[in-house]
Design a protein around this motif. Structure first.
Motif, PDB file in Angstrom:
ATOM      1  N   GLY A 179      -1.965  -2.990   5.600  1.00  0.00           N
ATOM      2  CA  GLY A 179      -0.992  -3.075   4.826  1.00  0.00           C
ATOM      3  C   GLY A 179      -1.248  -4.246   2.852  1.00  0.00           C
ATOM      4  O   GLY A 179      -1.411  -3.349   1.729  1.00  0.00           O
ATOM      5  N   GLN A 180      -2.023  -5.206   3.408  1.00  0.00           N
ATOM      6  CA  GLN A 180      -2.234  -6.562   2.386  1.00  0.00           C
ATOM      7  C   GLN A 180      -3.759  -5.900   1.645  1.00  0.00           C
ATOM      8  O   GLN A 180      -2.745  -6.065   0.401  1.00  0.00           O
ATOM      9  N   LEU A 181      -3.977  -4.945   2.015  1.00  0.00           N
ATOM     10  CA  LEU A 181      -5.411  -4.594   1.167  1.00  0.00           C
ATOM     11  C   LEU A 181      -5.773  -2.950   1.258  1.00  0.00           C
ATOM     12  O   LEU A 181      -6.005  -2.798   0.748  1.00  0.00           O
ATOM     13  N   MET A 182      -4.148  -2.661   1.053  1.00  0.00           N
ATOM     14  CA  MET A 182      -3.770  -1.360   1.068  1.00  0.00           C
ATOM     15  C   MET A 182      -5.255  -0.418   1.332  1.00  0.00           C
ATOM     16  O   MET A 182      -6.072   0.463   0.728  1.00  0.00           O
ATOM     17  N   LEU A 183      -5.770  -0.306   2.707  1.00  0.00           N
ATOM     18  CA  LEU A 183      -6.002   0.248   3.186  1.00  0.00           C
ATOM     19  C   LEU A 183      -5.357   1.032   4.171  1.00  0.00           C
ATOM     20  O   LEU A 183      -4.727   0.395   4.960  1.00  0.00           O
ATOM     21  N   LYS A 184      -6.360   2.516   4.668  1.00  0.00           N
ATOM     22  CA  LYS A 184      -5.445   3.220   5.782  1.00  0.00           C
ATOM     23  C   LYS A 184      -6.423   2.698   7.060  1.00  0.00           C
ATOM     24  O   LYS A 184      -6.915   1.603   7.288  1.00  0.00           O
TER      25      LYS A 184
END
Length: 162
Positions: free
Chosen positions: A74-79
């Motif tokens: 979530g912090q890095l906007m990754l799946k």
């Protein structure tokens, strides 16, 4: 007022010359900066540590404190599946450790840096500073902080990437 030498006009981006909308100029400026920084940063990190830029950014977050994989994604906007692969690669290299929150239950884990991961982060930080130094050299420290603040202001809130 200074005279402009017609033989050496001030540098303008192609979008400024075309008088494209500000939105396109912004996208182009961000794209060109990202392409240049990512290319140089990735090459330097690969050379120094055999890491890609995303892996180094994950180490950067983990050097602050432990995370659960979903929180880090979530912090890095990754799946989540991308984060899982990234963490698997870092774990194989001995840079992170995944520990079950409940013994025997691998569904809920906490991710921490190993001593090797902390050392890799320190080396990568020096590499990142060398790469970014040339881009930021003409800015004062307060301008750099303002730039970072402005970029964060237009960045969407973190959360898992859809």
């Amino acid at each position: 007022m200074t005279d402009i030498d017609p033989a050496h006009p001030p540098a303008q981006s192609p979008t400024q010359l075309l008088r494209l909308p500000l939105s396109i100029q912004l996208l182009e400026a961000l794209w060109l900066l990202w392409q240049s920084l990512a290319s140089e940063g990735e090459a330097a990190l690969q050379h120094d540590l055999k890491l890609d830029l995303r892996s180094f950014i994950v180490l950067s977050h983990l050097q602050e404190h432990a995370y659960q994989p979903a929180e880090l994604a979530g912090q890095l906007m990754l799946k989540r599946y991308e984060m899982s692969r990234l963490l698997g690669s870092l774990e194989q290299k001995g840079l992170i450790m995944r520990t079950a929150s409940t013994p025997g239950d691998r569904r809920r884990v906490t991710v921490t840096l190993t001593p090797s991961g902390r050392q890799a982060w320190q080396t990568g930080l020096q590499t990142a500073e060398q790469v970014t130094r040339q881009y930021l050299a003409h800015l004062t420290p307060s301008e750099v902080q303002a730039l970072i603040g402005s970029l964060h202001a237009i960045t969407p809130p973190t959360g898992e990437c859809s």
